[in-house]
Design a protein around this motif. Structure first.
Motif, PDB file in Angstrom:
ATOM      1  N   SER A 159       0.769  -1.118  -0.005  1.00  0.00           N
ATOM      2  CA  SER A 159       0.062  -0.045  -0.084  1.00  0.00           C
ATOM      3  C   SER A 159       0.860   1.328   0.086  1.00  0.00           C
ATOM      4  O   SER A 159       0.488   2.179  -0.779  1.00  0.00           O
ATOM      5  N   ASP A 160       2.032   1.316   0.691  1.00  0.00           N
ATOM      6  CA  ASP A 160       2.797   2.631   0.778  1.00  0.00           C
ATOM      7  C   ASP A 160       3.522   2.814  -0.833  1.00  0.00           C
ATOM      8  O   ASP A 160       3.744   3.735  -0.843  1.00  0.00           O
ATOM      9  N   GLU A 161       3.930   1.540  -1.174  1.00  0.00           N
ATOM     10  CA  GLU A 161       4.646   1.793  -2.874  1.00  0.00           C
ATOM     11  C   GLU A 161       3.417   2.298  -3.485  1.00  0.00           C
ATOM     12  O   GLU A 161       3.619   3.147  -4.159  1.00  0.00           O
ATOM     13  N   ALA A 162       2.385   1.677  -3.584  1.00  0.00           N
ATOM     14  CA  ALA A 162       1.126   2.040  -4.357  1.00  0.00           C
ATOM     15  C   ALA A 162       0.919   3.742  -4.292  1.00  0.00           C
ATOM     16  O   ALA A 162       0.622   4.359  -5.187  1.00  0.00           O
ATOM     17  N   LEU A 163       0.818   4.162  -2.976  1.00  0.00           N
ATOM     18  CA  LEU A 163       0.789   5.709  -2.577  1.00  0.00           C
ATOM     19  C   LEU A 163       1.830   6.317  -3.151  1.00  0.00           C
ATOM     20  O   LEU A 163       1.681   7.414  -4.081  1.00  0.00           O
ATOM     21  N   LYS A 164       2.982   5.789  -3.217  1.00  0.00           N
ATOM     22  CA  LYS A 164       4.109   6.533  -3.757  1.00  0.00           C
ATOM     23  C   LYS A 164       4.285   6.729  -5.446  1.00  0.00           C
ATOM     24  O   LYS A 164       4.731   7.728  -5.585  1.00  0.00           O
ATOM     25  N   LEU A 165       3.926   5.519  -5.829  1.00  0.00           N
ATOM     26  CA  LEU A 165       3.621   5.514  -7.105  1.00  0.00           C
ATOM     27  C   LEU A 165       2.454   6.260  -7.938  1.00  0.00           C
ATOM     28  O   LEU A 165       2.240   5.932  -9.109  1.00  0.00           O
ATOM     29  N   HIS A 166       1.544   6.741  -7.015  1.00  0.00           N
ATOM     30  CA  HIS A 166       0.180   7.218  -7.316  1.00  0.00           C
ATOM     31  C   HIS A 166      -0.610   6.390  -7.959  1.00  0.00           C
ATOM     32  O   HIS A 166      -1.202   6.434  -8.976  1.00  0.00           O
ATOM     33  N   VAL A 167      -0.677   5.210  -7.530  1.00  0.00           N
ATOM     34  CA  VAL A 167      -1.436   3.990  -7.990  1.00  0.00           C
ATOM     35  C   VAL A 167      -2.727   4.169  -7.113  1.00  0.00           C
ATOM     36  O   VAL A 167      -4.048   4.006  -7.676  1.00  0.00           O
ATOM     37  N   ILE A 168      -2.868   4.649  -6.003  1.00  0.00           N
ATOM     38  CA  ILE A 168      -4.011   5.191  -5.147  1.00  0.00           C
ATOM     39  C   ILE A 168      -3.745   6.428  -4.703  1.00  0.00           C
ATOM     40  O   ILE A 168      -2.830   7.084  -4.644  1.00  0.00           O
ATOM     41  N   ASP A 169      -5.003   6.862  -4.108  1.00  0.00           N
ATOM     42  CA  ASP A 169      -5.023   8.279  -3.655  1.00  0.00           C
ATOM     43  C   ASP A 169      -4.528   8.537  -2.208  1.00  0.00           C
ATOM     44  O   ASP A 169      -4.035   9.641  -1.751  1.00  0.00           O
ATOM     45  N   LEU A 170      -4.803   7.614  -1.326  1.00  0.00           N
ATOM     46  CA  LEU A 170      -4.736   7.670   0.163  1.00  0.00           C
ATOM     47  C   LEU A 170      -4.784   6.004   0.734  1.00  0.00           C
ATOM     48  O   LEU A 170      -5.130   5.072   0.037  1.00  0.00           O
ATOM     49  N   VAL A 171      -4.353   6.130   1.915  1.00  0.00           N
ATOM     50  CA  VAL A 171      -4.414   4.921   2.777  1.00  0.00           C
ATOM     51  C   VAL A 171      -5.041   5.053   4.196  1.00  0.00           C
ATOM     52  O   VAL A 171      -4.818   6.217   4.768  1.00  0.00           O
ATOM     53  N   ALA A 172      -6.181   4.481   4.293  1.00  0.00           N
ATOM     54  CA  ALA A 172      -6.851   4.867   5.802  1.00  0.00           C
ATOM     55  C   ALA A 172      -6.962   3.392   6.568  1.00  0.00           C
ATOM     56  O   ALA A 172      -6.507   2.300   6.133  1.00  0.00           O
ATOM     57  N   ASP A 173      -6.847   3.807   7.810  1.00  0.00           N
ATOM     58  CA  ASP A 173      -6.883   2.921   8.882  1.00  0.00           C
ATOM     59  C   ASP A 173      -7.988   1.973   8.901  1.00  0.00           C
ATOM     60  O   ASP A 173      -8.105   0.964   9.588  1.00  0.00           O
ATOM     61  N   GLY A 174      -9.331   2.655   8.466  1.00  0.00           N
ATOM     62  CA  GLY A 174     -10.650   1.823   8.755  1.00  0.00           C
ATOM     63  C   GLY A 174     -11.813   2.625   8.107  1.00  0.00           C
ATOM     64  O   GLY A 174     -11.417   3.670   7.197  1.00  0.00           O
ATOM     65  N   THR A 175     -12.929   2.186   8.161  1.00  0.00           N
ATOM     66  CA  THR A 175     -13.878   2.871   7.582  1.00  0.00           C
ATOM     67  C   THR A 175     -14.199   4.454   8.257  1.00  0.00           C
ATOM     68  O   THR A 175     -14.333   5.080   7.405  1.00  0.00           O
ATOM     69  N   GLU A 176     -14.009   4.626   9.148  1.00  0.00           N
ATOM     70  CA  GLU A 176     -14.237   5.736   9.975  1.00  0.00           C
ATOM     71  C   GLU A 176     -13.195   7.049   9.207  1.00  0.00           C
ATOM     72  O   GLU A 176     -13.359   8.182   9.188  1.00  0.00           O
ATOM     73  N   ASP A 177     -12.048   6.251   9.366  1.00  0.00           N
ATOM     74  CA  ASP A 177     -10.606   7.200   8.889  1.00  0.00           C
ATOM     75  C   ASP A 177     -10.998   7.446   7.334  1.00  0.00           C
ATOM     76  O   ASP A 177     -10.476   8.495   6.999  1.00  0.00           O
ATOM     77  N   LEU A 178     -11.524   6.646   6.784  1.00  0.00           N
ATOM     78  CA  LEU A 178     -11.558   6.584   5.154  1.00  0.00           C
ATOM     79  C   LEU A 178     -12.639   7.769   4.985  1.00  0.00           C
ATOM     80  O   LEU A 178     -12.520   8.786   4.018  1.00  0.00           O
ATOM     81  N   THR A 179     -13.868   7.773   5.644  1.00  0.00           N
ATOM     82  CA  THR A 179     -14.900   8.797   5.390  1.00  0.00           C
ATOM     83  C   THR A 179     -14.177  10.040   5.795  1.00  0.00           C
ATOM     84  O   THR A 179     -14.570  11.174   5.261  1.00  0.00           O
ATOM     85  N   ALA A 180     -13.428  10.149   7.006  1.00  0.00           N
ATOM     86  CA  ALA A 180     -12.916  11.227   7.299  1.00  0.00           C
ATOM     87  C   ALA A 180     -11.891  11.877   6.264  1.00  0.00           C
ATOM     88  O   ALA A 180     -11.853  13.323   5.834  1.00  0.00           O
ATOM     89  N   ARG A 181     -11.134  11.187   5.509  1.00  0.00           N
ATOM     90  CA  ARG A 181     -10.118  11.515   4.865  1.00  0.00           C
ATOM     91  C   ARG A 181     -10.829  12.216   3.403  1.00  0.00           C
ATOM     92  O   ARG A 181     -10.251  12.834   2.610  1.00  0.00           O
ATOM     93  N   LEU A 182     -11.834  11.292   2.971  1.00  0.00           N
ATOM     94  CA  LEU A 182     -12.614  11.547   1.548  1.00  0.00           C
ATOM     95  C   LEU A 182     -13.525  12.838   1.662  1.00  0.00           C
ATOM     96  O   LEU A 182     -13.729  13.603   0.766  1.00  0.00           O
ATOM     97  N   ASP A 183     -13.749  13.336   3.055  1.00  0.00           N
ATOM     98  CA  ASP A 183     -14.480  14.536   3.201  1.00  0.00           C
ATOM     99  C   ASP A 183     -14.049  15.650   2.486  1.00  0.00           C
ATOM    100  O   ASP A 183     -12.878  15.994   2.786  1.00  0.00           O
ATOM    101  N   GLY A 184     -14.820  16.431   1.819  1.00  0.00           N
ATOM    102  CA  GLY A 184     -14.362  17.696   0.839  1.00  0.00           C
ATOM    103  C   GLY A 184     -13.850  17.441  -0.418  1.00  0.00           C
ATOM    104  O   GLY A 184     -13.285  18.168  -1.102  1.00  0.00           O
ATOM    105  N   ARG A 185     -13.513  16.244  -0.586  1.00  0.00           N
ATOM    106  CA  ARG A 185     -12.785  15.760  -1.870  1.00  0.00           C
ATOM    107  C   ARG A 185     -13.549  15.895  -3.259  1.00  0.00           C
ATOM    108  O   ARG A 185     -14.897  15.558  -3.097  1.00  0.00           O
TER     109      ARG A 185
END
Length: 308
Positions: free
Chosen positions: A50-76
């Motif tokens: 997951s860290d390599e995927a984030l560095k290569l811009h394969v994914i947008d972010l890494v979240a620790d769980g559902t609640e962390d994911l919803t918090a990080r996605l807010d405002g996107r």
């Protein structure tokens, strides 16, 4: 890899690989991701953390769980067919939608291997019910299997050529019961049914296949053995001399009660008087053997000494 777990080879493998690579590249470009790595992941089966995927811009972010994911996605901001939208996910309630029982059943039977087994099980159940009326259970089980098969056929892709071959195979198997072909119709039915089931879900739009060695071959081999046993049993019954009815009297011994000629005569067999005729003249009191039964008249011949 096909839906049944088998490897795809030849031209179909190249086509599936090219289609998948093109599809994932278009998605990556649309989302502003690393399209080159996405194509390499398809063609070379490359895996990264997951860290390599984030560095290569394969994914947008890494979240620790559902609640962390919803918090990080807010405002996107995201692009949709209706235009750009801003996500408001922080503190949003999480609702789980599980499959219903019907959905789970459909999901289970909507696999080519399961569908083929249901189809063959349905045919076997109905055959047993038709040949042994009153058993009830085989008919109910066979009908249920066929209903589930048709449910799966509504979900799975369908090949008309496969259906025609399956119908032809069933027709040949049924014809074997009424036509003396010394097993040729039965063999043709097995071959046609096997080819039809192999092609039944094989369409250009899908890579779904029936596993031949793990599912189709054992199932068709069992069906062939079952059919062969039935044919041998029927043949033995047909060749066995009848022990009931008028025809069972062929070979019986009796005594002529009158002179027996080609036109008329009387014989006494098994405690009964019978009208009889004979190609050879038979005197009264001579032993006779029945050679044929025509309606209610016996055709007899004189018994030889060694037969009395």
């Amino acid at each position: 890899v096909g839906a049944g777990g088998e490897d795809i080879g030849g031209d179909m493998r190249k086509k599936a690989e090219n289609d998948t690579a093109a599809f994932i590249a278009s998605i990556a470009k649309q989302r502003g991701r690393n399209a080159a790595w996405a194509v390499r992941a398809v063609r070379e089966s490359t895996s990264i953390t997951s860290d390599e995927a984030l560095k290569l811009h394969v994914i947008d972010l890494v979240a620790d769980g559902t609640e962390d994911l919803t918090a990080r996605l807010d405002g996107r901001k995201v692009s949709t067919p209706r235009g750009e939208r801003t996500l408001r996910t922080k503190g949003a309630p999480i609702v789980d939608h599980e499959m219903t029982l019907i959905n789970r059943v459909i999901d289970t039977v909507s696999q080519p291997n399961i569908a083929v087994l249901l189809f063959l099980g349905g045919l076997l159940g109905l055959y047993m019910e038709f040949t042994h009326p009153g058993l009830i259970f085989p008919g109910i089980a066979g009908g249920l299997c066929l209903i589930l098969f048709f449910v799966s056929a509504e979900v799975l892709p369908f090949n008309e050529a496969g259906f025609v071959l399956v119908a032809l195979g069933i027709g040949l198997l049924v014809a074997e019961l009424f036509v003396t072909s010394f097993g040729l119709l039965f063999l043709g039915g097995i071959v046609s049914l096997t080819l039809g089931l192999m092609l039944l879900f094989d369409t250009p739009e899908s890579d779904l296949r029936v596993s031949f060695w793990s599912v189709l071959f054992p199932a068709m081999l069992a069906l062939a053995i079952f059919g062969a046993v039935i044919l041998v049993s029927v043949t033995r019954v047909m060749r066995t001399r009848q022990h009931a009815g008028v025809e069972a009297m062929v070979g019986s011994r009796g005594v002529a009660r009158t002179e027996v000629s080609r036109e008329q005569g009387k014989v006494f067999i098994s405690g009964e008087w019978w009208n009889a005729v004979s190609e050879e003249p038979v005197s009264r009191g001579d032993p006779v053997i029945v050679t044929e039964v025509r309606e209610m008249t016996l055709r007899v011949r004189p018994a030889r000494r060694e037969e009395t």
